[in-house]
Scaffold this motif. Sequence first.
Motif, PDB file in Angstrom:
ATOM      1  N   ARG B 120       0.840  -1.218   0.000  1.00 22.74           N
ATOM      2  CA  ARG B 120       0.000   0.000   0.000  1.00 22.74           C
ATOM      3  C   ARG B 120       0.861   1.249   0.000  1.00 22.74           C
ATOM      4  NH1 ARG B 120      -3.326  -1.905   4.393  1.00 22.74           N
ATOM      5  NH2 ARG B 120      -4.914  -3.216   3.467  1.00 22.74           N
ATOM      6  N   SER B 121       2.052   1.127   0.582  1.00 27.49           N
ATOM      7  CA  SER B 121       2.896   2.312   0.724  1.00 27.49           C
ATOM      8  C   SER B 121       3.601   2.690  -0.581  1.00 27.49           C
ATOM      9  CB  SER B 121       3.949   2.058   1.811  1.00 27.49           C
ATOM     10  OG  SER B 121       4.877   1.102   1.348  1.00 27.49           O
ATOM     11  N   LEU B 122       3.526   1.799  -1.579  1.00 28.95           N
ATOM     12  CA  LEU B 122       4.224   2.081  -2.843  1.00 28.95           C
ATOM     13  C   LEU B 122       3.484   3.164  -3.625  1.00 28.95           C
ATOM     14  CD1 LEU B 122       4.937  -1.599  -3.866  1.00 28.95           C
ATOM     15  CD2 LEU B 122       6.654   0.097  -3.253  1.00 28.95           C
ATOM     16  N   PRO B 123       4.180   3.790  -4.602  1.00 25.38           N
ATOM     17  CA  PRO B 123       3.518   4.802  -5.444  1.00 25.38           C
ATOM     18  C   PRO B 123       2.348   4.185  -6.203  1.00 25.38           C
ATOM     19  CG  PRO B 123       5.878   4.743  -5.884  1.00 25.38           C
ATOM     20  CD  PRO B 123       5.618   3.683  -4.871  1.00 25.38           C
ATOM     21  N   ASP B 124       1.338   5.043  -6.525  1.00 24.58           N
ATOM     22  CA  ASP B 124       0.079   4.471  -7.005  1.00 24.58           C
ATOM     23  C   ASP B 124       0.084   4.067  -8.470  1.00 24.58           C
ATOM     24  OD1 ASP B 124      -1.791   7.635  -7.156  1.00 24.58           O
ATOM     25  OD2 ASP B 124       0.019   6.920  -8.188  1.00 24.58           O
ATOM     26  N   ASN B 125       1.222   4.129  -9.126  1.00 24.74           N
ATOM     27  CA  ASN B 125       1.240   3.609 -10.489  1.00 24.74           C
ATOM     28  C   ASN B 125       1.890   2.221 -10.531  1.00 24.74           C
ATOM     29  OD1 ASN B 125       3.752   4.589  -9.766  1.00 24.74           O
ATOM     30  ND2 ASN B 125       4.370   4.845 -11.912  1.00 24.74           N
ATOM     31  N   THR B 126       2.279   1.711  -9.349  1.00 23.63           N
ATOM     32  CA  THR B 126       3.018   0.448  -9.334  1.00 23.63           C
ATOM     33  C   THR B 126       2.084  -0.754  -9.297  1.00 23.63           C
ATOM     34  OG1 THR B 126       3.128   0.598  -6.949  1.00 23.63           O
ATOM     35  CG2 THR B 126       5.067   1.344  -8.185  1.00 23.63           C
ATOM     36  N   VAL B 127       2.663  -1.899  -9.667  1.00 24.64           N
ATOM     37  CA  VAL B 127       1.940  -3.165  -9.649  1.00 24.64           C
ATOM     38  C   VAL B 127       1.517  -3.496  -8.225  1.00 24.64           C
ATOM     39  CG1 VAL B 127       2.177  -5.650 -10.025  1.00 24.64           C
ATOM     40  CG2 VAL B 127       3.147  -4.044 -11.669  1.00 24.64           C
ATOM     41  N   GLY B 128       2.455  -3.340  -7.266  1.00 22.88           N
ATOM     42  CA  GLY B 128       2.167  -3.662  -5.865  1.00 22.88           C
ATOM     43  C   GLY B 128       1.015  -2.828  -5.320  1.00 22.88           C
ATOM     44  N   TRP B 129       1.043  -1.532  -5.633  1.00 24.64           N
ATOM     45  CA  TRP B 129      -0.031  -0.673  -5.146  1.00 24.64           C
ATOM     46  C   TRP B 129      -1.348  -1.081  -5.785  1.00 24.64           C
ATOM     47  CZ3 TRP B 129      -3.753   2.530  -7.033  1.00 24.64           C
ATOM     48  CH2 TRP B 129      -4.392   3.350  -6.091  1.00 24.64           C
ATOM     49  N   ALA B 130      -1.320  -1.369  -7.099  1.00 22.42           N
ATOM     50  CA  ALA B 130      -2.548  -1.775  -7.800  1.00 22.42           C
ATOM     51  C   ALA B 130      -3.143  -3.018  -7.140  1.00 22.42           C
ATOM     52  CB  ALA B 130      -2.244  -2.047  -9.276  1.00 22.42           C
ATOM     53  N   TYR B 131      -2.270  -3.943  -6.728  1.00 23.26           N
ATOM     54  CA  TYR B 131      -2.749  -5.161  -6.084  1.00 23.26           C
ATOM     55  C   TYR B 131      -3.391  -4.858  -4.734  1.00 23.26           C
ATOM     56  CZ  TYR B 131      -2.599  -9.728  -3.823  1.00 23.26           C
ATOM     57  OH  TYR B 131      -2.925 -10.873  -3.147  1.00 23.26           O
ATOM     58  N   ALA B 132      -2.665  -4.067  -3.900  1.00 28.27           N
ATOM     59  CA  ALA B 132      -3.204  -3.739  -2.578  1.00 28.27           C
ATOM     60  C   ALA B 132      -4.507  -2.948  -2.711  1.00 28.27           C
ATOM     61  CB  ALA B 132      -2.166  -2.943  -1.773  1.00 28.27           C
ATOM     62  N   ASP B 133      -4.541  -2.034  -3.683  1.00 32.64           N
ATOM     63  CA  ASP B 133      -5.743  -1.232  -3.896  1.00 32.64           C
ATOM     64  C   ASP B 133      -6.913  -2.109  -4.332  1.00 32.64           C
ATOM     65  OD1 ASP B 133      -7.201   0.548  -6.428  1.00 32.64           O
ATOM     66  OD2 ASP B 133      -7.175   1.363  -4.392  1.00 32.64           O
ATOM     67  N   TRP B 134      -6.630  -3.072  -5.209  1.00 36.84           N
ATOM     68  CA  TRP B 134      -7.684  -3.982  -5.650  1.00 36.84           C
ATOM     69  C   TRP B 134      -8.225  -4.796  -4.475  1.00 36.84           C
ATOM     70  CZ3 TRP B 134      -8.097  -9.294  -5.638  1.00 36.84           C
ATOM     71  CH2 TRP B 134      -9.179  -9.824  -6.376  1.00 36.84           C
ATOM     72  N   LEU B 135      -7.333  -5.289  -3.616  1.00 39.56           N
ATOM     73  CA  LEU B 135      -7.760  -6.044  -2.429  1.00 39.56           C
ATOM     74  C   LEU B 135      -8.671  -5.185  -1.562  1.00 39.56           C
ATOM     75  CD1 LEU B 135      -4.523  -7.807  -1.113  1.00 39.56           C
ATOM     76  CD2 LEU B 135      -6.420  -8.868  -2.295  1.00 39.56           C
ATOM     77  N   ASP B 136      -8.284  -3.911  -1.370  1.00 40.27           N
ATOM     78  CA  ASP B 136      -9.080  -3.038  -0.516  1.00 40.27           C
ATOM     79  C   ASP B 136     -10.431  -2.734  -1.156  1.00 40.27           C
ATOM     80  OD1 ASP B 136      -6.133  -1.170   0.523  1.00 40.27           O
ATOM     81  OD2 ASP B 136      -7.101  -2.953   1.373  1.00 40.27           O
ATOM     82  N   ARG B 137     -10.392  -2.458  -2.466  1.00 42.65           N
ATOM     83  CA  ARG B 137     -11.636  -2.117  -3.160  1.00 42.65           C
ATOM     84  C   ARG B 137     -12.632  -3.278  -3.136  1.00 42.65           C
ATOM     85  NH1 ARG B 137     -11.603  -1.184  -8.962  1.00 42.65           N
ATOM     86  NH2 ARG B 137      -9.356  -1.421  -8.818  1.00 42.65           N
ATOM     87  N   GLU B 138     -12.122  -4.493  -3.311  1.00 45.43           N
ATOM     88  CA  GLU B 138     -13.004  -5.655  -3.345  1.00 45.43           C
ATOM     89  C   GLU B 138     -13.328  -6.160  -1.953  1.00 45.43           C
ATOM     90  OE1 GLU B 138     -14.341  -6.828  -6.127  1.00 45.43           O
ATOM     91  OE2 GLU B 138     -13.318  -5.278  -7.266  1.00 45.43           O
ATOM     92  N   GLY B 139     -12.555  -5.684  -0.956  1.00 48.71           N
ATOM     93  CA  GLY B 139     -12.827  -6.114   0.412  1.00 48.71           C
ATOM     94  C   GLY B 139     -12.369  -7.540   0.702  1.00 48.71           C
ATOM     95  N   VAL B 140     -11.337  -7.982   0.012  1.00 51.11           N
ATOM     96  CA  VAL B 140     -10.821  -9.327   0.293  1.00 51.11           C
ATOM     97  C   VAL B 140      -9.383  -9.235   0.761  1.00 51.11           C
ATOM     98  CG1 VAL B 140     -12.318 -10.555  -1.306  1.00 51.11           C
ATOM     99  CG2 VAL B 140     -10.147  -9.645  -2.114  1.00 51.11           C
ATOM    100  N   SER B 141      -8.876 -10.324   1.261  1.00 51.63           N
ATOM    101  CA  SER B 141      -7.479 -10.341   1.699  1.00 51.63           C
ATOM    102  C   SER B 141      -6.700 -11.316   0.836  1.00 51.63           C
ATOM    103  CB  SER B 141      -7.396 -10.765   3.156  1.00 51.63           C
ATOM    104  OG  SER B 141      -7.678 -12.142   3.256  1.00 51.63           O
ATOM    105  N   ALA B 142      -5.384 -11.240   0.947  1.00 48.93           N
ATOM    106  CA  ALA B 142      -4.547 -12.185   0.216  1.00 48.93           C
ATOM    107  C   ALA B 142      -4.722 -13.554   0.865  1.00 48.93           C
ATOM    108  CB  ALA B 142      -3.086 -11.752   0.281  1.00 48.93           C
ATOM    109  N   ASP B 143      -5.552 -14.393   0.267  1.00 50.51           N
ATOM    110  CA  ASP B 143      -5.894 -15.673   0.885  1.00 50.51           C
ATOM    111  C   ASP B 143      -4.743 -16.654   0.811  1.00 50.51           C
ATOM    112  OD1 ASP B 143      -8.901 -14.929   0.666  1.00 50.51           O
ATOM    113  OD2 ASP B 143      -8.184 -14.966  -1.398  1.00 50.51           O
ATOM    114  N   THR B 144      -4.834 -17.673   1.658  1.00 49.93           N
ATOM    115  CA  THR B 144      -3.956 -18.827   1.502  1.00 49.93           C
ATOM    116  C   THR B 144      -4.731 -19.840   0.672  1.00 49.93           C
ATOM    117  OG1 THR B 144      -2.954 -18.446   3.646  1.00 49.93           O
ATOM    118  CG2 THR B 144      -2.728 -20.631   2.701  1.00 49.93           C
ATOM    119  N   ARG B 145      -4.260 -20.083  -0.541  1.00 50.52           N
ATOM    120  CA  ARG B 145      -4.998 -20.970  -1.429  1.00 50.52           C
ATOM    121  C   ARG B 145      -4.843 -22.420  -0.998  1.00 50.52           C
ATOM    122  NH1 ARG B 145      -8.292 -18.272  -5.136  1.00 50.52           N
ATOM    123  NH2 ARG B 145      -7.659 -16.118  -4.863  1.00 50.52           N
ATOM    124  N   SER B 146      -5.835 -23.229  -1.314  1.00 55.86           N
ATOM    125  CA  SER B 146      -5.747 -24.644  -0.920  1.00 55.86           C
ATOM    126  C   SER B 146      -4.631 -25.322  -1.703  1.00 55.86           C
ATOM    127  CB  SER B 146      -7.074 -25.351  -1.154  1.00 55.86           C
ATOM    128  OG  SER B 146      -7.476 -25.215  -2.485  1.00 55.86           O
TER     129      SER B 146
END
Lengths: 310, 289
Positions: B120-146
């Motif tokens: 989340r702390s990365l600049p908002d054009n980065t891949v990492g920020w896009a991922y964290a932002d998507w998680l927040d927008r969708e209201g999900v967390s980085a799950d542990t997949r089966s």
Amino acid sequence: MPSRSALRPLLRFVKLQLASSQPQRYFSSTVLKAESPSQPTNHERTTHFGFETVAEAEKEARVAGVFSNVASSYDTMNDFMSLGIHRLWKDHFVRSINPGISSTSPSTGWKMLDIAGGTGDIAFRLLDHCTNINNSPQSTITISDINPSMLAEGQKRSLQTSYANSPRLDFLVANAEHLDTVPSNSVDLYTVAFGIRNFTNKEQALREAYRVLKPGGLFACLEFSGVTNPLLDAMYKRWSFGVIPLIGQLVAADRASYQYLVESIEKFPKQQQFRDMIRDAGFMVPGKGWEDLTGGIAAIHKGIKPVEKS
Amino acid sequence: MAVFLRQHSVRAALPRELLTTCTLSLNSRRFSVLNRPAPNYPGHVPLTRIEKAGLAIGSAVMSLLNPYRGDLIASLGEATATPYFIYRLRDAMLSDPTGRRILRDRPRLSSKTLSIDYLRSLPDNTVGWAYADWLDREGVSADTRSEVQYIDDEECAYVMQRYRECHDFFHALTGLPIVVEGEVALKAFEFANTLLPMTGLSVFALTRMKPAERKRFFTIYGPWAVKNGLGSKEVINVYWEEQFERDAGELRTELGIEKPVDLRDIRKKERARRKVERDAKKNAHNGYP
């Protein structure tokens, strides 16, 4: 299979309780990572959990995990696995016990105890038979189970019957190996259906059964057993080890619990050996000692607590 | 399905490419449910061909009836990945230098290995920020997949696991939401790109969608998925752990993916439009007693 963590069902049950805070996701699968079960050390007493060898102290927790997980889909899965035949077995089991029978009419009621009877299948059948066939409205039953989820399922089901809040039915969370709250020589009938296979110490459970039964009381056990016909056995084993875990995965989202189930059936002592265990606990076992159902897939074992010679 | 070749001479006569693709199948022997071989990796459950077929059909039917059963989608993926498809994906990884590094390092993406606060702390054009932002927008967390259970080859099991764990990153890269519509569009894209049968079969979920959503799929997202899935590089070869600080647009250009129209926006506008129509109808009715 031996490397599969069987603590996972327990943790998954816990996670289900917490899951409601997360939005539901389509097409995605997430599971809490479970820690691997501890290996029994050399000096601990061990028993079997399916085909796995575990410390005795651990078995109870793992069986608890299995049954907490299967509680809600228990009957659906039973129907799938036995193609509905388990209903016929249970009906026959209760009829052959003929509970509530007495020389007086209305009969002086039977005091019954159903062990590992969580969801109430056998208990409700027993009460119905007493009431409707033997005119024994005084008969009462205590449903006992070590697993609160299964017992909760039984309480839910009891609401559909007329016994729901009556003095004829009550529920008890207890370990069959230590029935501390049940006084000795107090019950007329002790039943256990498809439960004793999961006990850590079957001999101890049989001794407790002997203790709580009145002299002349009946011990009746319905359990999976050895198939007598080799051809049927071959098909049955392939059904057990191939189809049942698959149905468990598809219907109950839990392959591991059903793999445990079929392994525990395999490990359970067969007809003769189990009859001898019942005799060793002090019961009088008349005749052959058991009745095979559906070619031996299940068997009914009975024993009577002898009346003490004065 | 095990390609069961008894004679070594027959195997030796086969072209190398075919051998590579069907590698493990040649080594596995037929077994029955009563004598399963030892697992190849922790959690592995070897299945017979009939069991695999049963699992595939059962998972497909049950997950269509209840799309919340993500575990069945996972097992459908594993049951249908062999004989050819998962090997093709693994070979696609082997053909690419980054893919080879991923196979060597075997990184895992889960809530344990990802620090969302850092992303989340990365600049908002980065891949990492896009991922964290998507998680927040969708209201999900980085799950542990089966965990993968039913794939016999240990390396292919990792490829499957990696695909599963990258799924949310594909979401972030394309901006598709977690509603059924978004998931189906993403699955169509994944099918065009990875060729895993489960992703293609998931598109049958269209039958459960509303007509307006289906129309959107056939006019907008389906064509987008096919064009971008086929035209882009293999997304399985992205070393996500190294891309967090990279500009998202740059990564998209490098892969050859264009961001589709924002689905949540369209849905919001659609809902607003329908609300206006409903209100107008209601008011018109109120004019007539």
